[in-house]
Motif scaffolding. Sequence first.
Motif, PDB file in Angstrom:
ATOM      1  N   ALA A 306      36.269  39.017  11.721  1.00 54.83           N
ATOM      2  CA  ALA A 306      36.576  40.340  12.275  1.00 54.83           C
ATOM      3  C   ALA A 306      36.127  41.376  11.257  1.00 54.83           C
ATOM      4  O   ALA A 306      35.722  41.041  10.140  1.00 54.83           O
ATOM      5  CB  ALA A 306      38.072  40.466  12.558  1.00 54.83           C
ATOM      6  N   GLY A 307      36.166  42.638  11.655  1.00 56.02           N
ATOM      7  CA  GLY A 307      35.887  43.717  10.716  1.00 56.02           C
ATOM      8  C   GLY A 307      34.604  43.543   9.931  1.00 56.02           C
ATOM      9  O   GLY A 307      33.535  43.261  10.480  1.00 56.02           O
ATOM     10  N   ALA A 308      34.723  43.679   8.617  1.00 52.07           N
ATOM     11  CA  ALA A 308      33.554  43.646   7.739  1.00 52.07           C
ATOM     12  C   ALA A 308      32.803  42.317   7.810  1.00 52.07           C
ATOM     13  O   ALA A 308      31.581  42.279   7.649  1.00 52.07           O
ATOM     14  CB  ALA A 308      33.976  43.924   6.297  1.00 52.07           C
ATOM     15  N   THR A 309      33.516  41.228   8.061  1.00 45.19           N
ATOM     16  CA  THR A 309      32.853  39.921   8.123  1.00 45.19           C
ATOM     17  C   THR A 309      31.788  39.894   9.204  1.00 45.19           C
ATOM     18  O   THR A 309      30.726  39.290   9.035  1.00 45.19           O
ATOM     19  CB  THR A 309      33.886  38.804   8.381  1.00 45.19           C
ATOM     20  OG1 THR A 309      34.899  38.856   7.373  1.00 45.19           O
ATOM     21  CG2 THR A 309      33.228  37.429   8.329  1.00 45.19           C
ATOM     22  N   TRP A 313      29.639  41.115   5.692  1.00 48.25           N
ATOM     23  CA  TRP A 313      30.307  41.553   4.461  1.00 48.25           C
ATOM     24  C   TRP A 313      31.634  40.826   4.290  1.00 48.25           C
ATOM     25  O   TRP A 313      32.681  41.431   4.081  1.00 48.25           O
ATOM     26  CB  TRP A 313      30.524  43.060   4.486  1.00 48.25           C
ATOM     27  CG  TRP A 313      29.257  43.853   4.322  1.00 48.25           C
ATOM     28  CD1 TRP A 313      28.168  43.842   5.141  1.00 48.25           C
ATOM     29  CD2 TRP A 313      28.949  44.772   3.264  1.00 48.25           C
ATOM     30  NE1 TRP A 313      27.203  44.695   4.675  1.00 48.25           N
ATOM     31  CE2 TRP A 313      27.658  45.287   3.518  1.00 48.25           C
ATOM     32  CE3 TRP A 313      29.639  45.219   2.141  1.00 48.25           C
ATOM     33  CZ2 TRP A 313      27.043  46.206   2.680  1.00 48.25           C
ATOM     34  CZ3 TRP A 313      29.031  46.147   1.303  1.00 48.25           C
ATOM     35  CH2 TRP A 313      27.745  46.634   1.572  1.00 48.25           C
ATOM     36  N   ALA A 314      31.617  39.514   4.382  1.00 48.01           N
ATOM     37  CA  ALA A 314      32.839  38.725   4.212  1.00 48.01           C
ATOM     38  C   ALA A 314      33.481  39.038   2.859  1.00 48.01           C
ATOM     39  O   ALA A 314      32.806  39.186   1.846  1.00 48.01           O
ATOM     40  CB  ALA A 314      32.532  37.239   4.309  1.00 48.01           C
ATOM     41  N   GLY A 315      34.801  39.144   2.880  1.00 44.75           N
ATOM     42  CA  GLY A 315      35.537  39.401   1.648  1.00 44.75           C
ATOM     43  C   GLY A 315      35.611  40.854   1.238  1.00 44.75           C
ATOM     44  O   GLY A 315      36.278  41.189   0.253  1.00 44.75           O
ATOM     45  N   PHE A 316      34.960  41.729   1.996  1.00 39.72           N
ATOM     46  CA  PHE A 316      34.918  43.142   1.625  1.00 39.72           C
ATOM     47  C   PHE A 316      36.099  43.890   2.233  1.00 39.72           C
ATOM     48  O   PHE A 316      36.411  43.734   3.417  1.00 39.72           O
ATOM     49  CB  PHE A 316      33.614  43.770   2.114  1.00 39.72           C
ATOM     50  CG  PHE A 316      33.418  45.209   1.691  1.00 39.72           C
ATOM     51  CD1 PHE A 316      33.197  45.528   0.370  1.00 39.72           C
ATOM     52  CD2 PHE A 316      33.468  46.235   2.630  1.00 39.72           C
ATOM     53  CE1 PHE A 316      33.018  46.852  -0.032  1.00 39.72           C
ATOM     54  CE2 PHE A 316      33.281  47.554   2.253  1.00 39.72           C
ATOM     55  CZ  PHE A 316      33.063  47.865   0.914  1.00 39.72           C
TER      56      PHE A 316
END
Length: 361
Positions: A306-309, A313-316
């Motif tokens: 979800a989101g940044a992933t 951008w995983a982990g962001f």
Amino acid sequence: MRKWTVVLAVLAMATASLGMAQQNLIKVNLQLKWFPQAQFAGFFVAKERGFFRAQGLDVTLLPAGDQSPIQVVQSGAADFGTTWIADLLVARERGIPVVHLAQIFQRSGFTLVALKSTGVKDLCKDLKGKSVGVWPSGNEYPAVALFRKCGLTSSLDPRAANPDVKAVSYPFDPSLVFPDKVQLVSAMTYNEVNQIAGLGYDESKVDVFKLADEGINLLEDLIFTTERVLNERNFKGSGLTGRQVAARLIRASLQGWDWAVKNQAETVEKYVLPFCGNTCKGSGSRADAKGHQTWQMAEIAKLYNAGATTKGWAGFLAPADFQASVKLLRDQGILTKDPPRQAVDYGPWEEATGKKAADYK
């Protein structure tokens, strides 16, 4: 014979080099927020598939004990930990120098569950006069934020003489309070929702209210440490700084999470079930251990993807998501001021991924 002597000598040197390399691994303790289960699948994968080792790390995954992860990391018994963003920010305001490093889950999995027969259809309109099961030790903050957002007082506030909501603290097993002692109960999408179904209250009998849909998207599992660890110039005599070790831990962890989410069945079979032991089944869950962890893995994947992933951008920790959490916690009086800039450090994540936080759109 001379040829074989040379071959054996080379093999012996290679074995010795491997042994030295293993001896030179940097020992790192990572404190998990809860007992072993699919909630931490990416870390299990990173350990068992050698992703940590490839980064020069010998990582010990510590299950939850009597203390919170923040207390354990603050004490130095662990170098890094996982926790929820509300808990981290409250600890920071209380003077504990914890630092957010990487955001694993990009959406909150926190819910409140009620029997359909209670007639609760709108949380803000129907919560007044109800009893709600909540968790202790900082895990109650999402529920507290909801109560205050709805303009309701609760028994969690000692200043409330006649609270609108009675909060009943319970130790994570919904069968202890639901539905006999509370009308609504805290439940994570990936765990207690399935346990409640196992108690005989499946989707046809309950309503599941996701707090993220109610505007309470306080992000959960993240990686954190302390300023002390980050500022180490020679982490445990390794020759690496604390920031460099943090970057390696993040890099391997994200590799593990990516693999786990893409290979869920194999992850559960090979890397979750051997770790989770007595906690595999979950109290009251409707499935056996494998079934419950398979459910959990699928739900965890939704929170990760979800989101940044979804933007690669995983982990962001997206700044907008962070600011939304801060605003929510401040609006509800859980925080009294904005956290200091040092509460989030993007540097190790940037080193781990090769991306720059400023480039996120």
